[in-house]
Structures are given as C-alpha cells and as structure tokens.
Design an enzyme around this catalytic site. Structure first.
Site, PDB file in Angstrom:
ATOM      1  N   SER A 134       5.271  -0.317   8.486  1.00 31.12           N
ATOM      2  CA  SER A 134       3.899  -0.820   8.366  1.00 31.12           C
ATOM      3  C   SER A 134       3.311  -1.256   9.701  1.00 31.12           C
ATOM      4  O   SER A 134       4.032  -1.790  10.566  1.00 31.12           O
ATOM      5  CB  SER A 134       3.918  -2.025   7.410  1.00 31.12           C
ATOM      6  N   GLU A 136       1.796  -3.793  10.044  1.00 28.10           N
ATOM      7  CA  GLU A 136       1.997  -5.247  10.125  1.00 28.10           C
ATOM      8  C   GLU A 136       3.116  -5.599  11.115  1.00 28.10           C
ATOM      9  O   GLU A 136       3.194  -6.738  11.570  1.00 28.10           O
ATOM     10  CB  GLU A 136       2.329  -5.819   8.747  1.00 28.10           C
ATOM     11  N   TYR A 158       6.661 -10.842   5.805  1.00 26.78           N
ATOM     12  CA  TYR A 158       6.587  -9.423   5.423  1.00 26.78           C
ATOM     13  C   TYR A 158       6.745  -8.527   6.652  1.00 26.78           C
ATOM     14  O   TYR A 158       7.553  -7.591   6.659  1.00 26.78           O
ATOM     15  CB  TYR A 158       5.248  -9.146   4.730  1.00 26.78           C
TER      16      TYR A 158
HETATM   17  P1  NAP Z   1       2.631  -1.520  -4.052  1.00 29.06           P
HETATM   18  O1  NAP Z   1       1.528  -0.865  -4.799  1.00 29.06           O
HETATM   19  O2  NAP Z   1       2.650  -2.995  -3.902  1.00 29.06           O
HETATM   20  O3  NAP Z   1       4.011  -1.056  -4.722  1.00 29.06           O
HETATM   21  C1  NAP Z   1       5.219  -1.696  -4.452  1.00 29.06           C
HETATM   22  C2  NAP Z   1       6.311  -1.079  -5.296  1.00 29.06           C
HETATM   23  O4  NAP Z   1       7.547  -1.721  -4.985  1.00 29.06           O
HETATM   24  C3  NAP Z   1       6.095  -1.210  -6.811  1.00 29.06           C
HETATM   25  O5  NAP Z   1       6.358   0.025  -7.411  1.00 29.06           O
HETATM   26  C4  NAP Z   1       7.158  -2.233  -7.212  1.00 29.06           C
HETATM   27  O6  NAP Z   1       7.665  -2.007  -8.505  1.00 29.06           O
HETATM   28  C5  NAP Z   1       8.250  -1.897  -6.192  1.00 29.06           C
HETATM   29  N1  NAP Z   1       9.240  -2.973  -6.099  1.00 29.06           N
HETATM   30  C6  NAP Z   1       9.025  -4.303  -5.908  1.00 29.06           C
HETATM   31  N2  NAP Z   1      10.177  -4.972  -5.926  1.00 29.06           N
HETATM   32  C7  NAP Z   1      11.164  -4.046  -6.133  1.00 29.06           C
HETATM   33  C8  NAP Z   1      12.565  -4.111  -6.261  1.00 29.06           C
HETATM   34  N3  NAP Z   1      13.230  -5.273  -6.207  1.00 29.06           N
HETATM   35  N4  NAP Z   1      13.262  -2.969  -6.461  1.00 29.06           N
HETATM   36  C9  NAP Z   1      12.603  -1.777  -6.545  1.00 29.06           C
HETATM   37  N5  NAP Z   1      11.270  -1.648  -6.438  1.00 29.06           N
HETATM   38  C10 NAP Z   1      10.554  -2.773  -6.227  1.00 29.06           C
HETATM   39  O7  NAP Z   1       2.725  -0.911  -2.566  1.00 29.06           O
HETATM   40  P2  NAP Z   1       2.016   0.391  -1.943  1.00 29.06           P
HETATM   41  O8  NAP Z   1       0.678   0.012  -1.442  1.00 29.06           O
HETATM   42  O9  NAP Z   1       2.193   1.524  -2.880  1.00 29.06           O
HETATM   43  O10 NAP Z   1       2.921   0.605  -0.641  1.00 29.06           O
HETATM   44  C11 NAP Z   1       4.111   1.400  -0.693  1.00 29.06           C
HETATM   45  C12 NAP Z   1       5.021   0.983   0.449  1.00 29.06           C
HETATM   46  O11 NAP Z   1       4.348   1.178   1.694  1.00 29.06           O
HETATM   47  C13 NAP Z   1       5.436  -0.482   0.454  1.00 29.06           C
HETATM   48  O12 NAP Z   1       6.742  -0.536   0.984  1.00 29.06           O
HETATM   49  C14 NAP Z   1       4.478  -1.146   1.418  1.00 29.06           C
HETATM   50  O13 NAP Z   1       5.061  -2.310   1.970  1.00 29.06           O
HETATM   51  C15 NAP Z   1       4.304  -0.034   2.442  1.00 29.06           C
HETATM   52  N6  NAP Z   1       3.033  -0.013   3.149  1.00 29.06           N
HETATM   53  C16 NAP Z   1       1.858  -0.036   2.458  1.00 29.06           C
HETATM   54  C17 NAP Z   1       0.658   0.064   3.149  1.00 29.06           C
HETATM   55  C18 NAP Z   1      -0.660   0.078   2.417  1.00 29.06           C
HETATM   56  O14 NAP Z   1      -1.686  -0.131   3.075  1.00 29.06           O
HETATM   57  N7  NAP Z   1      -0.681   0.375   1.129  1.00 29.06           N
HETATM   58  C19 NAP Z   1       0.672   0.184   4.545  1.00 29.06           C
HETATM   59  C20 NAP Z   1       1.901   0.204   5.219  1.00 29.06           C
HETATM   60  C21 NAP Z   1       3.085   0.135   4.510  1.00 29.06           C
HETATM   61  P3  NAP Z   1       7.373  -2.972  -9.784  1.00 29.06           P
HETATM   62  O15 NAP Z   1       6.315  -2.281 -10.568  1.00 29.06           O
HETATM   63  O16 NAP Z   1       8.663  -2.976 -10.482  1.00 29.06           O
HETATM   64  O17 NAP Z   1       6.949  -4.308  -9.255  1.00 29.06           O
HETATM   65  O1  F7E Z   2      -5.692  -8.051   3.846  1.00 30.78           O
HETATM   66  C1  F7E Z   2      -8.281 -10.433   5.025  1.00 30.78           C
HETATM   67  C2  F7E Z   2      -6.832 -10.805   5.269  1.00 30.78           C
HETATM   68  O2  F7E Z   2      -4.245  -8.232   1.830  1.00 30.78           O
HETATM   69  C3  F7E Z   2      -6.464  -7.415   4.842  1.00 30.78           C
HETATM   70  C4  F7E Z   2      -0.570  -4.312   2.749  1.00 30.78           C
HETATM   71  O3  F7E Z   2      -0.649  -3.064   2.105  1.00 30.78           O
HETATM   72  O4  F7E Z   2      -1.653  -3.460   4.716  1.00 30.78           O
HETATM   73  C5  F7E Z   2      -1.714  -4.454   3.722  1.00 30.78           C
HETATM   74  O5  F7E Z   2      -1.641  -5.748   4.307  1.00 30.78           O
HETATM   75  C6  F7E Z   2      -7.235  -8.449   5.633  1.00 30.78           C
HETATM   76  C7  F7E Z   2      -6.389  -9.630   6.141  1.00 30.78           C
HETATM   77  O6  F7E Z   2      -3.905  -6.320   3.487  1.00 30.78           O
HETATM   78  C8  F7E Z   2      -9.179 -11.882   1.826  1.00 30.78           C
HETATM   79  O7  F7E Z   2      -6.739 -12.078   5.902  1.00 30.78           O
HETATM   80  C9  F7E Z   2      -9.973 -11.839   3.839  1.00 30.78           C
HETATM   81  O8  F7E Z   2      -6.711  -9.891   7.475  1.00 30.78           O
HETATM   82  O9  F7E Z   2      -5.826  -6.283   2.015  1.00 30.78           O
HETATM   83  P1  F7E Z   2      -4.927  -7.228   2.679  1.00 30.78           P
HETATM   84  P2  F7E Z   2      -2.927  -6.599   4.723  1.00 30.78           P
HETATM   85  O10 F7E Z   2      -2.500  -8.005   4.788  1.00 30.78           O
HETATM   86  O11 F7E Z   2      -3.560  -6.013   5.932  1.00 30.78           O
HETATM   87  C10 F7E Z   2      -0.458  -3.480   5.515  1.00 30.78           C
HETATM   88  C11 F7E Z   2      -0.532  -2.344   6.499  1.00 30.78           C
HETATM   89  C12 F7E Z   2       0.768  -3.509   4.694  1.00 30.78           C
HETATM   90  O12 F7E Z   2       1.807  -2.990   5.095  1.00 30.78           O
HETATM   91  C13 F7E Z   2       0.769  -4.398   3.502  1.00 30.78           C
HETATM   92  O13 F7E Z   2       1.798  -4.029   2.585  1.00 30.78           O
HETATM   93  O14 F7E Z   2      -8.232  -9.027   4.797  1.00 30.78           O
HETATM   94  N1  F7E Z   2      -8.849 -11.099   3.844  1.00 30.78           N
HETATM   95  N2  F7E Z   2     -10.189 -12.347   2.615  1.00 30.78           N
HETATM   96  C14 F7E Z   2      -8.345 -11.110   2.620  1.00 30.78           C
HETATM   97  N3  F7E Z   2      -7.241 -10.499   2.118  1.00 30.78           N
HETATM   98  C15 F7E Z   2      -6.977 -10.670   0.797  1.00 30.78           C
HETATM   99  N4  F7E Z   2      -5.902 -10.060   0.260  1.00 30.78           N
HETATM  100  N5  F7E Z   2      -7.766 -11.452  -0.006  1.00 30.78           N
HETATM  101  C16 F7E Z   2      -8.880 -12.099   0.462  1.00 30.78           C
HETATM  102  O15 F7E Z   2      -9.582 -12.794  -0.272  1.00 30.78           O
END
Ligand code: NAP
Ligand code: F7E
Length: 341
Positions: A134, A136, A158
């Site tokens: 990520s 992050e 995270y």
């Molecule tokens: P998501 O919608 O939050 O999905 C997370 C998945 O992880 C769910 O299917 C959840 O299953 C599973 N999980 C949680 N705890 C688990 C455990 N103990 N054992 C097995 N599975 C478990 O995330 P996403 O947005 O699809 O992202 C997919 C991956 O990419 C994640 O690793 C995330 O950190 C990473 N990522 C996401 C973004 C983004 O912007 N979306 C960016 C960079 C990296 P349950 O239904 O069982 O809870």
């Molecule tokens: O926040 C600001 C908050 O929670 C984005 C995950 O998929 O992307 C995701 O992480 C920004 C932050 O995503 C609210 O402070 C303001 O600056 O949508 P977010 P994230 O934290 O960037 C990365 C790449 C991952 O890997 C992660 O798994 O938005 N923000 N106001 C807020 N955010 C939330 N959630 N809620 C608010 O009310």
C-alpha cells in the site's frame, strides 16, 4: 488446463473485481473465506457464483496450509487484511497479526506445500504470490511523486504492518527464489468500496441528502490529498504483475492528486448540490498522525506491464454517486448490500 487462483480477501472490494477479472481470463478461482457465519461470504457466494470457497483465516497457519494443499493454486493473491487505517490504532495488535503476520503465514503455507526446508535457499515450486502492499507505507513522504525507490515512513499501525509484509515478500523472493511480488497500490475506489472509506462515505452521504434521508455529512481532514483511481483498473495490474516474466514490485496509481475537499465538491456537484450547505468538519474524525499527501509515479507499470488507468477521478466519483442513488432508491442497505451489480 485452466490456471487456478487462490484469493484471500475474496469478500472485499478488490477480491470481487479480481475474481471477475480472472474468471473472464478463463481461470478457476478459489476464495479464502473466514468465519462460521460471515454474512459477507453468503453475499459473495450469491454474486460470484463461479468462485469456489475454501475456509481459512490469516490468523490460522494450519488453515492456510490446508487451503493451499486443497486448491493447488498456480497463483495466490493475498488481499486479506484489516484495511481501514483508523481501526489500526484501535486494534493495533490485531492489525499486526492479520495485515502483517498474515503475509508470513501465507508465504509459509506456500513454502511448506512446495516442500522447501525453512532457511534453505532453493527454488520454491511454481506458485506465484501477489502481496497487496500500500501507498500508506510511504506515509510522510520524502519525495513526490512516489515510485518504487521512494523510502517508507508509515504513519499508522496499518502502514507499519504493510511495510512488514512488503519486506517479507521481497525476502521470500530473495531467500527461496519464489515468484513473489508486491503491488504498491494507491487508493482505489468503486461502488463496492466499504462505507467507512472517505470516497464511499461521501457518495453515500450525498445520495442520502439528495433523497431527503439526511441533512448533513460529518467529515475529518478536508486538506488531505490522495491519488484516487478505479478498483477495476487496479486488479488488472495485479494479474499483469503475476504474469510478467520476472518477479518485480510496481507502484500503481494515476499520477494525479486531489484533496478530500475536491472529492466532496465533485460528489455534491454530481448530484446538483452545494456542499458547503451540508458538510460539517468534525475534529473527532481527524487521525492521530495523518498522511498529508500521496501521489503515484506509475511509469514503471506503464512501460513494463503496459498498464494504464482508464477511469478519470470525475467519472469515478460520478459513477459512485449514481450507484448510491440507485442503491438507496431501491431500498438497499449499504452496509449489507454495498453496491454490487
Ligand atoms: P477490504 O474491502 O477491506 O477487504 C479486506 C478483506 O480482508 C475482506 O475480504 C476481509 O474478509 C478480509 N480479511 C479480514 N481479516 C481477515 C482474516 N483474519 N483472514 C482472512 N481474511 C481476512 O479491502 P480492499 O479495499 O479490497 O483491499 C484489498 C487489499 O489491498 C487489502 O490488503 C488492503 O489493505 C490493500 N490495499 C487497498 C487499497 C485500496 O485503496 N483499496 C490500496 C492499497 C492496498 P471478511 O469479509 O471476512 O472480513
Ligand atoms: O481516507 C481523510 C482521511 O479512509 C482518505 C485504504 O484502502 O487507502 C486507504 O486508506 C483520507 C485520509 O483511506 C474522513 O484523514 C477526511 O486522509 O478513505 P480513507 P486511506 O486512509 O487513505 C490506502 C492506500 C490503503 O492501503 C488503505 O487500506 O480522507 N478523511 N474525513 C476521512 N477519511 C475517512 N475514512 N472518513 C472521514 O470522515
């Protein structure tokens, strides 16, 4: 014979898009699902009926070994994680276990099933491994845009857990000759995004206000900037990484940055509303340590994988607003139904 893929995180946003993409490429797709009565698993079974389910949990080493033994995958995509950044402060240890140590358990399952002794340098079978790293991990950035060589300064438990998984994936590649890669993905969104993330929180909030179901939307830091793309584009990149001739890590993003304020403006405008009448900034939603800005340099992926994003920021937000308006008009529950097709 069809290639076989095992996806952890099958019930999440990316799991669903990746499963659809791999099925369309002729794969046999297996999803690792956890829990005794997980409602997200039943929903996934209904909507992705061609995906086969194998039980397992990233907290349970034995279950991962059994899953790999049973599925005999050609490719493993480790998408499972606690992925919501604020939750990682509240449950830091669990985040370390699932998001960090879960990577070790999955890599170990592959090593054990490939019959390679621990600590002995030797090529690990043919299973290719993708780790969901990520942006992050960059956290407090040292340069902009961020590329594959940019240093890490994670700002949340995270981000720290993801950095562990990232380095471990590199280490298994170097130690055991495993085809193991990390995609360093920047924020990617869709109508299937969890309602806790800011894009979906905003598009659902806009839809509720438009339909008279709410009168305000409370948000945290409006100044944070992110590089937001469409999840459907990003799962294609995961697959391209595993089909490449060499195992390498790639940054995936659009190269364009927008603030949360611009996101809010775009979403309210898409519904014909003036955001300033409805948005309330709530200090309680600010984070203990913020990531102020993230912006990808996806040049390596473009040149080496031929990967390009296809959906612009404005089109993505308009797509999500439209989808949420439809979902709420049809009486759907965003927490249960999300906005699946
Ligand atoms: P998501 O919608 O939050 O999905 C997370 C998945 O992880 C769910 O299917 C959840 O299953 C599973 N999980 C949680 N705890 C688990 C455990 N103990 N054992 C097995 N599975 C478990 O995330 P996403 O947005 O699809 O992202 C997919 C991956 O990419 C994640 O690793 C995330 O950190 C990473 N990522 C996401 C973004 C983004 O912007 N979306 C960016 C960079 C990296 P349950 O239904 O069982 O809870
Ligand atoms: O926040 C600001 C908050 O929670 C984005 C995950 O998929 O992307 C995701 O992480 C920004 C932050 O995503 C609210 O402070 C303001 O600056 O949508 P977010 P994230 O934290 O960037 C990365 C790449 C991952 O890997 C992660 O798994 O938005 N923000 N106001 C807020 N955010 C939330 N959630 N809620 C608010 O009310």
């Amino acid at each position: 014979m069809a290639r076989r893929a095992l996806i952890t995180g099958i019930t999440g946003q990316d799991g669903s898009y990746l499963a659809e993409h791999l099925l369309s490429e002729g794969y046999e797709v297996w999803g690792l699902a956890r829990g005794q009565a997980n409602p997200r698993v039943s929903r996934m079974r209904k909507l992705l009926s061609d995906v086969q389910v194998v039980r397992g949990d990233l907290l349970d080493q034995g279950s991962l070994i059994s899953a790999v033994e049973r599925v005999q995958p050609d490719e493993v995509y480790n998408l499972g994680a606690i992925s919501f950044v604020p939750m990682s402060w509240e449950q830091a240890e669990l985040t370390a276990e699932v998001t960090g140590m879960g990577v070790l358990r999955m890599l170990e399952a592959i090593r054990v099933c490939s019959g390679v002794s621990r600590g002995v340098s030797s090529a690990v079978g043919n299973i290719r491994f993708y780790q969901a790293s990520s942006s992050e991990m960059f956290g407090q950035v040292t340069e902009t845009p961020q590329n594959e060589s940019t240093g890490f300064h994670p700002r949340s438990p995270y981000g720290v857990a993801k950095a562990y998984g990232h380095f471990l994936t590199q280490n298994y590649r170097e130690s055991y000759g495993m085809f193991a890669v990390s995609g360093i993905l920047f924020n990617h969104e869709s109508p299937r995004r969890g309602a806790e993330f800011v894009t979906r929180k905003v598009t659902l909030g806009v839809a509720r206000i438009k339909l008279g179901l709410a009168t305000e939307l409370r948000l945290g830091n409006l100044e944070a900037r992110r590089d937001w793309g469409f999840a459907g584009d990003y799962v294609r990149a995961m697959h391209l990484m595993l089909r490449a001739s060499k195992p390498e890590d790639y940054v995936i993003g659009t190269g364009r940055m927008k603030s949360v304020r611009e996101l809010v403006q775009a979403a309210f405008t898409a519904a014909g509303l003036d955001w300033e009448q409805y948005v309330i900034v709530d200090q309680a939603l600010h984070r203990p340590a913020e990531v102020d800005l993230l912006c990808a340099d996806p040049k390596k992926a473009r040149v080496q994988l031929g990967w390009e994003p296809t959906v612009s920021f404005d089109d993505l937000i308009a797509m999500m607003v439209e989808s949420d308006l439809r979902l709420l008009t049809d009486g759907g529950d965003p927490d249960q139904d999300s906005s699946w097709p």
